[in-house]
Structures are given as structure tokens and as C-alpha cells.
Motif scaffolding. Structure first.
Motif, PDB file in Angstrom:
ATOM      1  N   ASP A  79     -15.513 -10.441 -57.853  1.00 59.83           N
ATOM      2  CA  ASP A  79     -14.720 -11.493 -57.233  1.00 59.83           C
ATOM      3  C   ASP A  79     -14.542 -11.103 -55.772  1.00 59.83           C
ATOM      4  O   ASP A  79     -13.980 -10.040 -55.479  1.00 59.83           O
ATOM      5  CB  ASP A  79     -13.350 -11.594 -57.925  1.00 59.83           C
ATOM      6  CG  ASP A  79     -12.399 -12.510 -57.167  1.00 59.83           C
ATOM      7  OD1 ASP A  79     -12.828 -13.597 -56.751  1.00 59.83           O
ATOM      8  OD2 ASP A  79     -11.221 -12.140 -56.989  1.00 59.83           O
ATOM      9  N   ASN A  81     -13.061 -12.067 -52.023  1.00 56.37           N
ATOM     10  CA  ASN A  81     -12.037 -12.886 -51.370  1.00 56.37           C
ATOM     11  C   ASN A  81     -12.368 -13.138 -49.910  1.00 56.37           C
ATOM     12  O   ASN A  81     -11.520 -13.607 -49.149  1.00 56.37           O
ATOM     13  CB  ASN A  81     -10.662 -12.223 -51.512  1.00 56.37           C
ATOM     14  CG  ASN A  81      -9.917 -12.730 -52.739  1.00 56.37           C
ATOM     15  OD1 ASN A  81      -8.990 -13.519 -52.647  1.00 56.37           O
ATOM     16  ND2 ASN A  81     -10.367 -12.301 -53.922  1.00 56.37           N
ATOM     17  N   THR A 102     -13.557 -16.531 -53.826  1.00 56.76           N
ATOM     18  CA  THR A 102     -12.229 -17.135 -53.837  1.00 56.76           C
ATOM     19  C   THR A 102     -11.673 -17.073 -52.418  1.00 56.76           C
ATOM     20  O   THR A 102     -12.081 -16.218 -51.643  1.00 56.76           O
ATOM     21  CB  THR A 102     -11.287 -16.332 -54.767  1.00 56.76           C
ATOM     22  OG1 THR A 102     -11.927 -16.147 -56.021  1.00 56.76           O
ATOM     23  CG2 THR A 102      -9.975 -17.040 -55.003  1.00 56.76           C
ATOM     24  N   HIS A 197     -10.799 -22.146 -62.568  1.00 56.31           N
ATOM     25  CA  HIS A 197     -10.304 -20.848 -62.116  1.00 56.31           C
ATOM     26  C   HIS A 197      -8.793 -20.889 -62.035  1.00 56.31           C
ATOM     27  O   HIS A 197      -8.212 -21.863 -61.572  1.00 56.31           O
ATOM     28  CB  HIS A 197     -10.906 -20.530 -60.735  1.00 56.31           C
ATOM     29  CG  HIS A 197     -10.429 -19.239 -60.160  1.00 56.31           C
ATOM     30  ND1 HIS A 197      -9.836 -19.141 -58.923  1.00 56.31           N
ATOM     31  CD2 HIS A 197     -10.450 -17.985 -60.660  1.00 56.31           C
ATOM     32  CE1 HIS A 197      -9.526 -17.872 -58.678  1.00 56.31           C
ATOM     33  NE2 HIS A 197      -9.889 -17.157 -59.715  1.00 56.31           N
ATOM     34  N   HIS A 199      -5.417 -18.049 -61.269  1.00 55.17           N
ATOM     35  CA  HIS A 199      -4.967 -16.671 -60.989  1.00 55.17           C
ATOM     36  C   HIS A 199      -3.508 -16.768 -60.576  1.00 55.17           C
ATOM     37  O   HIS A 199      -3.206 -17.288 -59.513  1.00 55.17           O
ATOM     38  CB  HIS A 199      -5.809 -16.039 -59.866  1.00 55.17           C
ATOM     39  CG  HIS A 199      -5.262 -14.709 -59.416  1.00 55.17           C
ATOM     40  ND1 HIS A 199      -5.420 -13.549 -60.141  1.00 55.17           N
ATOM     41  CD2 HIS A 199      -4.525 -14.367 -58.339  1.00 55.17           C
ATOM     42  CE1 HIS A 199      -4.817 -12.547 -59.527  1.00 55.17           C
ATOM     43  NE2 HIS A 199      -4.268 -13.020 -58.428  1.00 55.17           N
ATOM     44  N   GLY A 201      -1.139 -14.350 -60.203  1.00 57.68           N
ATOM     45  CA  GLY A 201      -0.452 -13.278 -59.472  1.00 57.68           C
ATOM     46  C   GLY A 201      -0.980 -11.914 -59.856  1.00 57.68           C
ATOM     47  O   GLY A 201      -1.946 -11.803 -60.610  1.00 57.68           O
ATOM     48  N   SER A 202      -0.327 -10.913 -59.311  1.00 57.32           N
ATOM     49  CA  SER A 202      -0.796  -9.540 -59.500  1.00 57.32           C
ATOM     50  C   SER A 202       0.363  -8.674 -59.998  1.00 57.32           C
ATOM     51  O   SER A 202       1.531  -9.064 -59.904  1.00 57.32           O
ATOM     52  CB  SER A 202      -1.308  -9.033 -58.146  1.00 57.32           C
ATOM     53  OG  SER A 202      -2.054  -7.862 -58.301  1.00 57.32           O
ATOM     54  N   GLN A 203       0.004  -7.488 -60.522  1.00 56.90           N
ATOM     55  CA  GLN A 203       1.002  -6.556 -61.070  1.00 56.90           C
ATOM     56  C   GLN A 203       1.906  -7.273 -62.085  1.00 56.90           C
ATOM     57  O   GLN A 203       3.134  -7.200 -62.021  1.00 56.90           O
ATOM     58  CB  GLN A 203       1.798  -5.885 -59.927  1.00 56.90           C
ATOM     59  CG  GLN A 203       2.797  -4.789 -60.343  1.00 56.90           C
ATOM     60  CD  GLN A 203       2.202  -3.754 -61.312  1.00 56.90           C
ATOM     61  OE1 GLN A 203       0.995  -3.606 -61.448  1.00 56.90           O
ATOM     62  NE2 GLN A 203       3.038  -3.027 -61.999  1.00 56.90           N
ATOM     63  N   GLY A 238      -7.222 -12.354 -62.267  1.00 60.43           N
ATOM     64  CA  GLY A 238      -6.832 -10.960 -62.512  1.00 60.43           C
ATOM     65  C   GLY A 238      -5.349 -10.902 -62.795  1.00 60.43           C
ATOM     66  O   GLY A 238      -4.788 -11.844 -63.345  1.00 60.43           O
ATOM     67  N   GLY A 239      -4.735  -9.789 -62.435  1.00 67.81           N
ATOM     68  CA  GLY A 239      -3.276  -9.749 -62.478  1.00 67.81           C
ATOM     69  C   GLY A 239      -2.654  -8.728 -63.389  1.00 67.81           C
ATOM     70  O   GLY A 239      -1.461  -8.443 -63.267  1.00 67.81           O
ATOM     71  N   LEU A 240      -3.433  -8.167 -64.342  1.00 67.43           N
ATOM     72  CA  LEU A 240      -2.788  -7.227 -65.269  1.00 67.43           C
ATOM     73  C   LEU A 240      -2.240  -6.023 -64.492  1.00 67.43           C
ATOM     74  O   LEU A 240      -2.945  -5.410 -63.689  1.00 67.43           O
ATOM     75  CB  LEU A 240      -3.795  -6.766 -66.332  1.00 67.43           C
ATOM     76  CG  LEU A 240      -3.214  -5.831 -67.397  1.00 67.43           C
ATOM     77  CD1 LEU A 240      -2.077  -6.500 -68.163  1.00 67.43           C
ATOM     78  CD2 LEU A 240      -4.289  -5.374 -68.372  1.00 67.43           C
ATOM     79  N   PRO A 274     -10.252  -8.589 -62.808  1.00 65.31           N
ATOM     80  CA  PRO A 274      -9.296  -7.492 -62.691  1.00 65.31           C
ATOM     81  C   PRO A 274      -9.577  -6.624 -61.465  1.00 65.31           C
ATOM     82  O   PRO A 274     -10.726  -6.369 -61.122  1.00 65.31           O
ATOM     83  CB  PRO A 274      -9.549  -6.687 -63.972  1.00 65.31           C
ATOM     84  CG  PRO A 274     -10.982  -6.954 -64.288  1.00 65.31           C
ATOM     85  CD  PRO A 274     -11.296  -8.333 -63.806  1.00 65.31           C
ATOM     86  N   GLY A 275      -8.544  -6.201 -60.812  1.00 69.04           N
ATOM     87  CA  GLY A 275      -8.687  -5.277 -59.688  1.00 69.04           C
ATOM     88  C   GLY A 275      -7.869  -4.022 -59.954  1.00 69.04           C
ATOM     89  O   GLY A 275      -8.371  -2.953 -60.295  1.00 69.04           O
ATOM     90  N   ARG A 276      -6.563  -4.199 -59.861  1.00 66.85           N
ATOM     91  CA  ARG A 276      -5.622  -3.074 -59.969  1.00 66.85           C
ATOM     92  C   ARG A 276      -5.812  -2.259 -61.242  1.00 66.85           C
ATOM     93  O   ARG A 276      -5.792  -1.028 -61.209  1.00 66.85           O
ATOM     94  CB  ARG A 276      -4.203  -3.649 -59.952  1.00 66.85           C
ATOM     95  CG  ARG A 276      -3.104  -2.630 -59.815  1.00 66.85           C
ATOM     96  CD  ARG A 276      -1.729  -3.298 -59.998  1.00 66.85           C
ATOM     97  NE  ARG A 276      -1.557  -4.469 -59.170  1.00 66.85           N
ATOM     98  CZ  ARG A 276      -1.063  -4.460 -57.919  1.00 66.85           C
ATOM     99  NH1 ARG A 276      -0.690  -3.326 -57.374  1.00 66.85           N
ATOM    100  NH2 ARG A 276      -0.937  -5.583 -57.231  1.00 66.85           N
TER     101      ARG A 276
HETATM  102  C1  LIG Z   1      -8.180 -14.634 -56.854  1.00 68.81           C
HETATM  103  C2  LIG Z   1      -7.823 -13.254 -57.266  1.00 68.81           C
HETATM  104  N1  LIG Z   1      -8.470 -12.722 -58.313  1.00 68.81           N
HETATM  105  C3  LIG Z   1      -8.204 -11.469 -58.740  1.00 68.81           C
HETATM  106  C4  LIG Z   1      -7.237 -10.698 -58.102  1.00 68.81           C
HETATM  107  C5  LIG Z   1      -7.002  -9.307 -58.614  1.00 68.81           C
HETATM  108  O1  LIG Z   1      -5.717  -9.122 -59.055  1.00 68.81           O
HETATM  109  P1  LIG Z   1      -5.304  -7.739 -59.720  1.00 68.81           P
HETATM  110  O2  LIG Z   1      -5.662  -6.651 -58.799  1.00 68.81           O
HETATM  111  O3  LIG Z   1      -3.835  -7.887 -59.888  1.00 68.81           O
HETATM  112  O4  LIG Z   1      -6.016  -7.654 -61.040  1.00 68.81           O
HETATM  113  C6  LIG Z   1      -6.528 -11.227 -57.034  1.00 68.81           C
HETATM  114  C7  LIG Z   1      -5.438 -10.462 -56.421  1.00 68.81           C
HETATM  115  O5  LIG Z   1      -4.342 -10.878 -56.263  1.00 68.81           O
HETATM  116  C8  LIG Z   1      -6.850 -12.531 -56.577  1.00 68.81           C
HETATM  117  O6  LIG Z   1      -6.233 -13.068 -55.527  1.00 68.81           O
END
Ligand SMILES: Cc1ncc(COP(=O)(O)O)c(C=O)c1O
Length: 413
Positions: A79, A81, A102, A197, A199, A201-203, A238-240, A274-276
């Protein structure tokens, strides 16, 4: 010699290695455990079992080339950005059909390049963007693969600065407007609707909002089928979250189970971004104590050589990170404010935090700094960017060298 600190999250981030790294690359420095990154990716991937799925690693969390390349080798998609992140993925060996793009405000030249590349999906955030994209693709005589980012108006119950799924947030189109927009996509020959699609939020550390968002996206996919629109994938974003305090966080298995449950019998690819959760716990910021000061009746300050220029999260959204000496000294813990050297009062990592006794020169780690750490680094105060180091089993290597002042000034004319 005192015992090494308990390095729970990652056994590879051992005191002797961290000391060797600090000795050779100096501090502050980011240190990642490559195997912990692999394990986190695999855990998510395997949690889907036989369910058709795609993992698009969110490069915004950590886009070091060595990290992206590693995930590419494991089969991850990406993904992006920004177009910069698209190029990072391409340079690391990804093919365009493994990349989704995105972004709440993509310029026309960026959209045009994304169309030319034929990415897996361009996540569109507004009717205006949809229209621009349709015209750009028509001008090229091609068809753009479109996913619509829908905003389900669901509270992620995370920090307001990293919540994106409420109507009051700038992201996506309201979910109740989505069906009509997909009809509009259907009428444009230069657009192909490939996905929904979402998403929020995060954390995010409670699974309910993630599951409700997935249910909302799935319901929309069913409605689209009634309208004769068959999409290829549901992208749940993402967001977990991870346990920054060392406590418990939802497991990747429980998370995936909720998503699969929400998707029910929809029968199309389930994608996540997923990122975090992949890189967060795999990294630390290694730093040294440069000063300790305490006056009668005043707070005790432990000043580090890392600050908000290296790790912005505490200053940006009051994020909490565990901070530990690499080799804890014996003695009673003492409370103090753990702060950076930057001339801003928000440059503080922790207030009134209990820490074993420390002395000037001691090495500390700021834990769980693998996500949204180095990528958010800045050169404020003309501070060169910190290096990044990757540990693999018992060896380590620099994957991004420390910026020099000459590097930094080379852009000035
Ligand atoms: C569109 C999108 N996808 C995925 C993520 C990844 O989120 P995370 O790192 O919380 O999994 C983000 C981060 O906020 C995002 O903006």
C-alpha cells in the motif's frame, strides 16, 4: 557487568549487539530485527488459511528499502501513500499489480503515472478525483483500475489524530454515497471498478470497530452485485494496534478471524494493509543519556541524544513508548521526565517515568519504534537523519547510513 535488559519483544535486539552497534554507528540509531518482521508478516498471512487474500504492507509505517525488499521476498503486496512509495515498491521488485495507491489529495500528474503503471488499484477518495482519473485514463486510451475509499462513519476508538473513519475526517466518500458513485464508474468506459477500500484508523486495539467496518464494506459489495457491479476485492485497510505498554493487544489471528467472519460468503479476495503490526515491535530507537538535571523542588530531567526529530510520535500524538536501559544498573528506580534535546517543550518521550538508575553516557532503547519512527524523522535544527540498522540473527548491517551535514546542505543553493 550488569545483566542485559529483558528484550522481550525481540530476542535479537540483544544488549551486546546494541552496544556494538552504538559503538560503530553512534546514537541515535534505529535498530530492526529482520526476523521479527518476517514472523509478523507470516503470522498474518497464515491466519487467513485457505481464504483468498492479499496483504498490502503499508509502506508509510517503514519504507526502508531493506525492509520493503524483505517483505517483497515473502510475497507481500504494498500500500503506497505517495508516488515516492510506489517507486520504492517498484525498486524493491514489486510489480505494479502488487501495489495499491492511497492518498486524500493526488495530483493529476500522480494519477496519470498511476494509470500508466496499471497499478492493482487506485483508491479514489472523491467524485472530483474519479472524474479526473476517468479523463486521464481516456486520454491514454486505457482503463484505470479503481477502488472507492468509503468512509463508514465508525469510531476506531483510537487517538483522534490517527482516526480516519468518521464522517468528520477528510478521508473517503460517505458510505451512503458509494453506491451511486459506483454506478457512475460503471458508465465511464475508462474506469474499471475493482474494489471497495476502507481504512478507519491506526493503533486500533479493540476489534469491534474493525469488524463493523468490514461488515459495512461487505454489505456494500452485496449491494453492488444487485446493481450488476462485480468487484474483485474488499480492502479492509490497516489499523491493527500493538501493545506499546508491553501488555496485551488483539492477536493477528483474532483480527483476521473477525474480518473473515464479517466477509461471510462474499467469495472475493480479502485485502488488508497492515503497517504497524508488521514492523512496530521489531524496532527500537537506540539513544544515549546526554544529561541529567535536578534542582531542589523541581522535576528531574533525563536528557537523551534522540528527540522529536528522530521519533515524533510522542510529540505528535502523545504516544507512549517503553524506555529501558540496555544494561540496567542495580538500585531503586527513580522517576523523571525523559526528554529530547530539541528546543521545543513538546520534545518529551515520557513524564514522571520510573527508570532504573541511569548515568550520563548510558545507552537506552525506546521500544516499539519500528513503525512511524524513522519515516517521520526530520532535519529540524539541521539535525542529520539517524541511521537504520538491521539485525539478522547474530549479525547486523547498516541499511541506511547516518545523513551527514554535507548531505543535508547539498540541497541548498
Ligand atoms: C490507507 C492506509 N492504509 C494502511 C495504513 C496502515 O495502518 P497501520 O500501520 O495502523 O496498520 C494506513 C495508516 O494509517 C493508511 O492510511
Amino acid at each position: 557487568m550488569p545483566p542485559a535488559a529483558d528484550t522481550d519483544a525481540s530476542a535479537a535486539l540483544r544488549a551486546d549487539l546494541l552496544e556494538a552497534i552504538a559503538g560503530q554507528v553512534d546514537t541515535p540509531a534505529y535498530v530492526y530485527d529482520g526476523e521479527a518482521i518476517d514472523a509478523a508478516y507470516r503470522q498474518l498471512d497464515e491466519a487467513f488459511g485457505p481464504v483468498p487474500h492479499a496483504i498490502h504492507y503499508a509502506m508509510k509505517a517503514n519504507s526502508a528499502l531493506a525492509v520493503v525488499r524483505r517483505l517483497q521476498a515473502l510475497g507481500s503486496g504494498f500500500d503506497a501513500n505517495s508516488m515516492g512509495e510506489v517507486d520504492v515498491a517498484l525498486r524493491c521488485g514489486a510489480v505494479p499489480r502488487q501495489i495499491v495507491l492511497t492518498g486524500v489529495g493526488k495530483r493529476s500528474d500522480e494519477l496519470d503515472r498511476a494509470v500508466a503503471l496499471d497499478l492493482q488499484a487506485i483508491n479514489v477518495e472523491s467524485p472530483g478525483e474519479l472524474d479526473r482519473l476517468a479523463r486521464l485514463a481516456a486520454d491514454r486510451g486505457t482503463v484505470a483500475r479503481v477502488a472507492l475509499r468509503v468512509n463508514p462513519d465508525i469510531d476506531a476508538q483510537s487517538h483522534p489524530h490517527i482516526s480516519t473513519g468518521l464522517r468528520s475526517n477528510k478521508f473517503g466518500v460517505p458510505i451512503d454515497a458509494a453506491r451511486a458513485l459506483f454506478q457512475a464508474i460503471k458508465t465511464r468506459p475508462s474506469l474499471s471498478p475493482v474494489g471497495i477500500h476502507i481504512h478507519i484508523g491506526s493503533q486500533i486495539t479493540t476489534l469491534d470497530p474493525l469488524e463493523r467496518a468490514a461488515e459495512a464494506a461487505t454489505a456494500l459489495a452485496h449491494a453492488l452485485r444487485e446493481d450488476g457491479i462485480a468487484i474483485e476485492q474488499l480492502d479492509f485497510g490497516g489499523g491493527l494496534g500493538i501493545a506499546y505498554d508491553g501488555g496485551a493487544a488483539p492477536s493477528p489471528e483474532a483480527y483476521v478471524q473477525r474480518l473473515v467472519r464479517a466477509a461471510g460468503d462474499i467469495g472475493i479476495t480479502l485485502a488488508i494493509e497492515p503497517g504497524r503490526v508488521i514492523v512496530g515491535a521489531a524496532g527500537v530507537l537506540l539513544t544515549r543519556v546526554v544529561d541529567i538535571k535536578q534542582f531542589p523542588g523541581a522535576r528531574r530531567f533525563i536528557v537523551l541524544d534522540a528527540g522529536m526529530t528522530e521519533l515524533m510520535r510522542p510529540a505528535l500524538y502523545s504516544a507512549v513508548h517503553r524506555i529501558e536501559p540496555v544494561r540496567p544498573r542495580t538500585g531503586s528506580p527513580e522517576a523523571g521526565d525523559i526528554v529530547g534535546p530539541i528546543c521545543e517543550s513538546t520534545d518529551a518521550f515520557a513524564r514522571d517515568r520510573l527508570l532504573p538508575p541511569v548515568e550520563v553516557g548510558d545507552l537506552l532503547v525506546i521500544r516499539d519504534a519500528g513503525a512511524y519512527g524513522a519515516v517521520m524523522g526530520s532535519t529540524y535544527l539541521r539535525r542529520p537523519l539517524a541511521p537504520e540498522v538491521l539485525i539478522e540473527r547474530d549479525s547486523w548491517r547498516v541499511i541506511r547510513r547516518r545523513q551527514t551535514l554535507d548531505d543535508l546542505l547539498s540541497l541548498d543553493v
